[in-house]
Design a protein around this motif. Structure first.
Motif, PDB file in Angstrom:
ATOM      1  N   ILE A  12       0.836  -1.203   0.000  1.00 24.31           N
ATOM      2  CA  ILE A  12       0.000   0.000   0.000  1.00 24.31           C
ATOM      3  C   ILE A  12       0.869   1.251   0.000  1.00 24.31           C
ATOM      4  CG2 ILE A  12      -1.640   1.346   1.378  1.00 24.31           C
ATOM      5  CD1 ILE A  12      -2.881  -1.353   2.229  1.00 24.31           C
ATOM      6  N   LEU A  13       1.941   1.250   0.762  1.00 22.78           N
ATOM      7  CA  LEU A  13       2.854   2.383   0.795  1.00 22.78           C
ATOM      8  C   LEU A  13       3.499   2.606  -0.569  1.00 22.78           C
ATOM      9  CD1 LEU A  13       4.336   4.534   2.512  1.00 22.78           C
ATOM     10  CD2 LEU A  13       6.062   2.805   2.956  1.00 22.78           C
ATOM     11  N   LEU A  14       3.934   1.545  -1.219  1.00 22.27           N
ATOM     12  CA  LEU A  14       4.530   1.674  -2.550  1.00 22.27           C
ATOM     13  C   LEU A  14       3.511   2.165  -3.574  1.00 22.27           C
ATOM     14  CD1 LEU A  14       6.815  -1.482  -2.666  1.00 22.27           C
ATOM     15  CD2 LEU A  14       7.509   0.905  -2.442  1.00 22.27           C
ATOM     16  N   LEU A  15       2.268   1.730  -3.470  1.00 21.42           N
ATOM     17  CA  LEU A  15       1.216   2.188  -4.369  1.00 21.42           C
ATOM     18  C   LEU A  15       0.942   3.680  -4.177  1.00 21.42           C
ATOM     19  CD1 LEU A  15      -0.962   1.455  -6.474  1.00 21.42           C
ATOM     20  CD2 LEU A  15      -2.503   1.047  -4.560  1.00 21.42           C
ATOM     21  N   VAL A  16       0.890   4.132  -2.933  1.00 22.18           N
ATOM     22  CA  VAL A  16       0.673   5.558  -2.654  1.00 22.18           C
ATOM     23  C   VAL A  16       1.847   6.380  -3.181  1.00 22.18           C
ATOM     24  CG1 VAL A  16       0.497   7.260  -0.792  1.00 22.18           C
ATOM     25  CG2 VAL A  16      -0.851   5.169  -0.696  1.00 22.18           C
ATOM     26  N   LEU A  17       3.074   5.912  -2.989  1.00 18.38           N
ATOM     27  CA  LEU A  17       4.238   6.616  -3.521  1.00 18.38           C
ATOM     28  C   LEU A  17       4.198   6.693  -5.041  1.00 18.38           C
ATOM     29  CD1 LEU A  17       7.123   5.260  -1.273  1.00 18.38           C
ATOM     30  CD2 LEU A  17       6.215   7.570  -1.331  1.00 18.38           C
ATOM     31  N   LEU A  18       3.770   5.618  -5.675  1.00 18.21           N
ATOM     32  CA  LEU A  18       3.658   5.609  -7.129  1.00 18.21           C
ATOM     33  C   LEU A  18       2.606   6.608  -7.606  1.00 18.21           C
ATOM     34  CD1 LEU A  18       4.554   4.261  -9.776  1.00 18.21           C
ATOM     35  CD2 LEU A  18       2.714   2.621  -9.437  1.00 18.21           C
ATOM     36  N   LEU A  19       1.494   6.681  -6.902  1.00 22.21           N
ATOM     37  CA  LEU A  19       0.440   7.624  -7.289  1.00 22.21           C
ATOM     38  C   LEU A  19       0.845   9.075  -7.043  1.00 22.21           C
ATOM     39  CD1 LEU A  19      -2.719   5.746  -5.983  1.00 22.21           C
ATOM     40  CD2 LEU A  19      -2.035   6.093  -8.364  1.00 22.21           C
ATOM     41  N   VAL A  20       1.561   9.331  -5.958  1.00 20.69           N
ATOM     42  CA  VAL A  20       1.937  10.705  -5.612  1.00 20.69           C
ATOM     43  C   VAL A  20       3.067  11.215  -6.495  1.00 20.69           C
ATOM     44  CG1 VAL A  20       2.926  12.158  -3.797  1.00 20.69           C
ATOM     45  CG2 VAL A  20       1.112  10.540  -3.241  1.00 20.69           C
ATOM     46  N   PHE A  21       4.120  10.426  -6.672  1.00 23.84           N
ATOM     47  CA  PHE A  21       5.305  10.911  -7.374  1.00 23.84           C
ATOM     48  C   PHE A  21       5.362  10.502  -8.842  1.00 23.84           C
ATOM     49  CE2 PHE A  21       6.747  10.819  -2.915  1.00 23.84           C
ATOM     50  CZ  PHE A  21       7.026  12.161  -2.786  1.00 23.84           C
ATOM     51  N   GLY A  22       4.662   9.475  -9.244  1.00 23.28           N
ATOM     52  CA  GLY A  22       4.652   9.058 -10.637  1.00 23.28           C
ATOM     53  C   GLY A  22       5.765   8.091 -10.958  1.00 23.28           C
ATOM     54  N   PRO A  23       5.610   7.376 -12.085  1.00 20.64           N
ATOM     55  CA  PRO A  23       6.592   6.346 -12.437  1.00 20.64           C
ATOM     56  C   PRO A  23       7.944   6.900 -12.889  1.00 20.64           C
ATOM     57  CG  PRO A  23       4.910   6.519 -14.127  1.00 20.64           C
ATOM     58  CD  PRO A  23       4.484   7.407 -13.001  1.00 20.64           C
ATOM     59  N   LYS A  24       7.990   8.134 -13.378  1.00 19.74           N
ATOM     60  CA  LYS A  24       9.267   8.694 -13.832  1.00 19.74           C
ATOM     61  C   LYS A  24      10.118   9.191 -12.669  1.00 19.74           C
ATOM     62  CE  LYS A  24       7.806  10.019 -18.420  1.00 19.74           C
ATOM     63  NZ  LYS A  24       7.697  11.101 -19.394  1.00 19.74           N
ATOM     64  N   ARG A  25       9.484   9.641 -11.614  1.00 15.52           N
ATOM     65  CA  ARG A  25      10.195  10.245 -10.493  1.00 15.52           C
ATOM     66  C   ARG A  25      10.712   9.204  -9.492  1.00 15.52           C
ATOM     67  NH1 ARG A  25      12.491  14.927  -8.569  1.00 15.52           N
ATOM     68  NH2 ARG A  25      11.901  15.273  -6.432  1.00 15.52           N
ATOM     69  N   LEU A  26      10.053   8.061  -9.372  1.00 14.89           N
ATOM     70  CA  LEU A  26      10.442   7.061  -8.366  1.00 14.89           C
ATOM     71  C   LEU A  26      11.855   6.512  -8.561  1.00 14.89           C
ATOM     72  CD1 LEU A  26       7.227   5.006  -7.589  1.00 14.89           C
ATOM     73  CD2 LEU A  26       8.430   6.617  -6.132  1.00 14.89           C
ATOM     74  N   PRO A  27      12.299   6.149  -9.772  1.00 15.02           N
ATOM     75  CA  PRO A  27      13.688   5.659  -9.904  1.00 15.02           C
ATOM     76  C   PRO A  27      14.718   6.716  -9.520  1.00 15.02           C
ATOM     77  CG  PRO A  27      12.431   5.060 -11.841  1.00 15.02           C
ATOM     78  CD  PRO A  27      11.574   5.975 -11.031  1.00 15.02           C
ATOM     79  N   GLU A  28      14.434   7.971  -9.859  1.00 20.86           N
ATOM     80  CA  GLU A  28      15.345   9.057  -9.487  1.00 20.86           C
ATOM     81  C   GLU A  28      15.419   9.206  -7.970  1.00 20.86           C
ATOM     82  OE1 GLU A  28      15.406  13.892  -9.803  1.00 20.86           O
ATOM     83  OE2 GLU A  28      14.430  12.758 -11.400  1.00 20.86           O
ATOM     84  N   MET A  29      14.285   9.105  -7.311  1.00 24.23           N
ATOM     85  CA  MET A  29      14.262   9.203  -5.850  1.00 24.23           C
ATOM     86  C   MET A  29      15.004   8.033  -5.213  1.00 24.23           C
ATOM     87  SD  MET A  29      10.401  10.589  -5.222  1.00 24.23           S
ATOM     88  CE  MET A  29      10.462  10.172  -3.512  1.00 24.23           C
ATOM     89  N   GLY A  30      14.871   6.843  -5.798  1.00 21.94           N
ATOM     90  CA  GLY A  30      15.586   5.676  -5.295  1.00 21.94           C
ATOM     91  C   GLY A  30      17.089   5.843  -5.409  1.00 21.94           C
ATOM     92  N   ARG A  31      17.549   6.379  -6.548  1.00 22.28           N
ATOM     93  CA  ARG A  31      18.987   6.628  -6.722  1.00 22.28           C
ATOM     94  C   ARG A  31      19.487   7.650  -5.710  1.00 22.28           C
ATOM     95  NH1 ARG A  31      17.790   5.849 -12.174  1.00 22.28           N
ATOM     96  NH2 ARG A  31      17.234   8.029 -12.473  1.00 22.28           N
TER      97      ARG A  31
END
Length: 81
Positions: A12-31
């Motif tokens: 659920i946390l990962l789904l909320v993060l995906l909805l809030v930040f979008g698929p393009k922003r998540l890999p950048e945030m992970g790096r």
């Protein structure tokens, strides 16, 4: 799981993060998060790379700070009773 977080809460946390930040922003945030954690680990463990040693040399070449005028004037105004 650490901190009592189950698999469903994590999903659920990962789904909320995906909805809030979008698929393009998540890999950048992970790096960025990985880089920050790596730098923190290196600073705590005391290990240094060659590029960090260059920064230390630059700091050592700086001139010493000049004494401030406010420190001397405040002492001149102090009276001893």
């Amino acid at each position: 799981m650490p901190f009592g977080i189950g698999i469903w809460e994590l999903l659920i946390l990962l789904l909320v993060l995906l909805l809030v930040f979008g698929p393009k922003r998540l890999p950048e945030m992970g790096r960025q998060l990985g880089k920050g954690m790596r730098e923190f680990k290196d600073s705590v463990s005391g290990s240094r790379d060659d590029e960090h040693l260059d920064d230390v040399d630059d700091i050592a070449e700086l001139p010493p700070p000049e004494p401030s005028a406010t420190a001397t004037t405040s002492r001149e105004r102090d009276t001893v009773s």
